[in-house]
Design an enzyme around this catalytic site. Structure first.
Site, PDB file in Angstrom:
ATOM      1  CG  ASP A   1     -62.209 -10.482 -49.043  1.00 49.61           C
ATOM      2  OD1 ASP A   1     -61.979 -11.567 -49.302  1.00 49.61           O
ATOM      3  OD2 ASP A   1     -61.362  -9.571 -48.786  1.00 49.61           O
TER       4      ASP A   1
ATOM      5  CG  HIS B   1     -57.999 -10.430 -47.118  1.00 48.06           C
ATOM      6  ND1 HIS B   1     -58.900 -10.759 -48.142  1.00 48.06           N
ATOM      7  CD2 HIS B   1     -56.918 -11.055 -47.555  1.00 48.06           C
ATOM      8  CE1 HIS B   1     -58.265 -11.587 -49.168  1.00 48.06           C
ATOM      9  NE2 HIS B   1     -56.898 -11.842 -48.808  1.00 48.06           N
TER      10      HIS B   1
HETATM   11  P1  NAX Z   1     -45.331 -12.731 -55.279  1.00 49.40           P
HETATM   12  O1  NAX Z   1     -44.800 -13.833 -54.525  1.00 49.40           O
HETATM   13  O2  NAX Z   1     -45.710 -13.046 -56.499  1.00 49.40           O
HETATM   14  O3  NAX Z   1     -44.601 -11.269 -55.020  1.00 49.40           O
HETATM   15  C1  NAX Z   1     -44.314 -10.934 -53.747  1.00 49.40           C
HETATM   16  C2  NAX Z   1     -43.222  -9.999 -53.987  1.00 49.40           C
HETATM   17  O4  NAX Z   1     -43.050  -9.518 -52.585  1.00 49.40           O
HETATM   18  C3  NAX Z   1     -41.697 -10.698 -54.539  1.00 49.40           C
HETATM   19  O5  NAX Z   1     -41.242  -9.924 -55.398  1.00 49.40           O
HETATM   20  C4  NAX Z   1     -40.826 -10.746 -53.358  1.00 49.40           C
HETATM   21  O6  NAX Z   1     -39.543 -10.433 -53.441  1.00 49.40           O
HETATM   22  C5  NAX Z   1     -41.394  -9.465 -52.577  1.00 49.40           C
HETATM   23  N1  NAX Z   1     -41.286  -9.162 -51.081  1.00 49.40           N
HETATM   24  C6  NAX Z   1     -41.214 -10.278 -50.225  1.00 49.40           C
HETATM   25  N2  NAX Z   1     -40.790  -9.764 -49.025  1.00 49.40           N
HETATM   26  C7  NAX Z   1     -40.551  -8.226 -49.115  1.00 49.40           C
HETATM   27  C8  NAX Z   1     -40.043  -7.235 -48.256  1.00 49.40           C
HETATM   28  N3  NAX Z   1     -39.998  -7.557 -47.078  1.00 49.40           N
HETATM   29  N4  NAX Z   1     -39.932  -6.182 -48.990  1.00 49.40           N
HETATM   30  C9  NAX Z   1     -40.505  -5.827 -50.093  1.00 49.40           C
HETATM   31  N5  NAX Z   1     -40.683  -6.939 -51.246  1.00 49.40           N
HETATM   32  C10 NAX Z   1     -40.865  -7.794 -50.404  1.00 49.40           C
HETATM   33  O7  NAX Z   1     -46.865 -12.558 -54.346  1.00 49.40           O
HETATM   34  P2  NAX Z   1     -48.045 -11.930 -55.038  1.00 49.40           P
HETATM   35  O8  NAX Z   1     -49.100 -12.671 -55.791  1.00 49.40           O
HETATM   36  O9  NAX Z   1     -47.789 -10.631 -55.508  1.00 49.40           O
HETATM   37  O10 NAX Z   1     -48.848 -11.516 -53.485  1.00 49.40           O
HETATM   38  C11 NAX Z   1     -48.391 -10.668 -52.818  1.00 49.40           C
HETATM   39  C12 NAX Z   1     -49.076 -10.514 -51.413  1.00 49.40           C
HETATM   40  O11 NAX Z   1     -50.421 -10.233 -51.466  1.00 49.40           O
HETATM   41  C13 NAX Z   1     -49.045 -11.838 -50.721  1.00 49.40           C
HETATM   42  O12 NAX Z   1     -48.944 -11.911 -49.284  1.00 49.40           O
HETATM   43  C14 NAX Z   1     -50.639 -12.467 -50.887  1.00 49.40           C
HETATM   44  O13 NAX Z   1     -51.049 -13.593 -49.846  1.00 49.40           O
HETATM   45  C15 NAX Z   1     -51.249 -11.392 -50.796  1.00 49.40           C
HETATM   46  N6  NAX Z   1     -52.548 -11.191 -51.351  1.00 49.40           N
HETATM   47  C16 NAX Z   1     -53.526 -10.344 -50.807  1.00 49.40           C
HETATM   48  C17 NAX Z   1     -55.064 -10.252 -51.157  1.00 49.40           C
HETATM   49  C18 NAX Z   1     -56.102  -9.409 -50.537  1.00 49.40           C
HETATM   50  O14 NAX Z   1     -56.813  -9.300 -50.867  1.00 49.40           O
HETATM   51  N7  NAX Z   1     -55.559  -8.540 -49.345  1.00 49.40           N
HETATM   52  C19 NAX Z   1     -55.272 -11.111 -52.445  1.00 49.40           C
HETATM   53  C20 NAX Z   1     -54.389 -11.484 -53.288  1.00 49.40           C
HETATM   54  C21 NAX Z   1     -52.909 -11.855 -52.678  1.00 49.40           C
HETATM   55  O15 NAX Z   1     -53.331 -13.519 -52.218  1.00 49.40           O
END
Ligand code: NAX
Length: 325
Positions: A159, A187
């Site tokens: 952000d 966020h």
């Molecule tokens: P993806 O869906 O591409 O990847 C997530 C990965 O996490 C997958 O490989 C999944 O198997 C794994 N996973 C799920 N549960 C798990 C657990 N309990 N233990 C270990 N691994 C686990 O998502 P991606 O685009 O990489 O985004 C990840 C997260 O970042 C999401 O929650 C998203 O909302 C968040 N974000 C946060 C941002 C921020 O500024 N704070 C911005 C970007 C993003 O949207």
């Protein structure tokens, strides 16, 4: 050669993981003289994909990558971790209400917080990226009573960086010259990007822009809804910019900011009337591996209203998970 630093990354098979791991291994996060050990966590069904990412990491022959492991067990992933970047989270599925999402993530972050508590370095620096990032960081912190609360942070840096770029574009100045910008709160679209104190090349950004209507009706909605705009354009959520923000957050925390302000989501110490322990975006400076909330900033009526709104949202999120803690 320095002693390697153990960096745990969760969600390693995901799209942010893919944009993040190569930069950590190349030294962009901790410095070009700092070897790293990567400890990668993902779900059992994602282990094959993690192996593929590891093959690619291997094929880069990074001089700073000492070794790496993959696991679906948080206690293995977090063992002696110096840094833990918690990216993996449960995305919102079809028909899932916000409350369900909070609950599903609360379960993940209670388990991961407890594992950090048990096996990580006592100085572990934790950054939560997975959404809802502030509340997930709060849950992990509360689930790790033997670790200092200050070790738990949430990512507001994306952000902050988005706000900086919008201001550079508006003023026609270079983004590298912006200082004293900050983002308050959660966020989420309620976050409050505040450029009242910001300067570009020493000039006041507020005076340069001099348009409160643009602030309230263009700038804040643009920054707040930038994630949705990226999804709309790309068909996928922000990944490279999110990974970049995670690198910025940890690099600045570990290596310092030389007095410059950055935004981190950190447990409140009561500053600016934010209840203690709420994980809130604040302006901070970092030195010797510690962050400090910038003190003494005047909060005007417009800013107070924005801060109250984002705080109310965070408190509602906290209430939604209180039975689990
Ligand atoms: P993806 O869906 O591409 O990847 C997530 C990965 O996490 C997958 O490989 C999944 O198997 C794994 N996973 C799920 N549960 C798990 C657990 N309990 N233990 C270990 N691994 C686990 O998502 P991606 O685009 O990489 O985004 C990840 C997260 O970042 C999401 O929650 C998203 O909302 C968040 N974000 C946060 C941002 C921020 O500024 N704070 C911005 C970007 C993003 O949207």
């Amino acid at each position: 050669m320095k002693k390697p630093v153990r960096v745990a990354v969760t969600g390693a098979a995901g799209q942010i993981g893919y944009a993040l791991l190569f930069r950590i291994a190349s030294g962009e996060m901790l410095g070009k003289d700092q070897p790293v050990i990567l400890q990668l966590l993902d779900l059992p069904q994602a282990q094959k994909a993690v192996q593929g990412v590891m093959m690619e990491l291997q094929d880069c022959a990074f001089p700073l990558l000492d070794s790496m492991i993959a696991t679906d067990n948080p206690e293995v992933a977090f063992k002696d971790a110096d840094i833990a970047i918690l990216v993996g989270a449960r995305p919102r599925g079809p028909g899932m209400e916000r409350a369900d999402l909070l609950q599903a993530n609360a379960q993940i972050f209670t388990v991961q917080g407890a594992a950090l508590n048990k096996v990580a370095s006592r100085d572990v620096k934790v950054l939560v990226v997975g959404n809802p990032a502030n509340t997930n960081a709060y849950i992990a912190m509360k689930s790790a009573p033997d670790l200092p609360a200050k070790n738990f942070t949430a990512m507001l840096r994306l952000d902050h960086n988005r706000a900086a770029s919008q201001l550079a574009e508006k003023t026609g100045k270079a983004v590298r010259d912006i200082e004293k910008l900050c983002v308050w709160g959660n966020h989420s679209p309620t976050m409050y990007a505040d450029y009242r104190f910001a300067t570009i090349g020493g000039e006041s950004v507020k005076d340069l822009i001099n348009d409160q209507d643009w602030n309230a009706n263009v700038f804040l909605p643009t920054v707040g809804k930038r994630g949705a705009a990226i999804i709309e354009a790309r068909g996928l959520s922000s990944a490279a910019s999110a990974a970049n923000a995670a690198i910025d957050h940890i690099r600045d925390w570990v290596l310092g900011t030389n007095g410059k302000w950055v935004t981190m989501g950190v447990p409140s110490d009561g500053s600016y009337g934010i209840p203690a322990e709420t994980i809130f975006g604040f302006p901070v400076t970092c030195e010797n591996g510690e962050y400090k909330i910038v003190q003494g900033l005047e909060i005007d009526a417009f800013s107070q209203e924005r801060i109250d709104k984002t705080l109310a949202e965070l408190q509602a999120e906290k209430d939604g998970v209180k039975d689990l803690l």
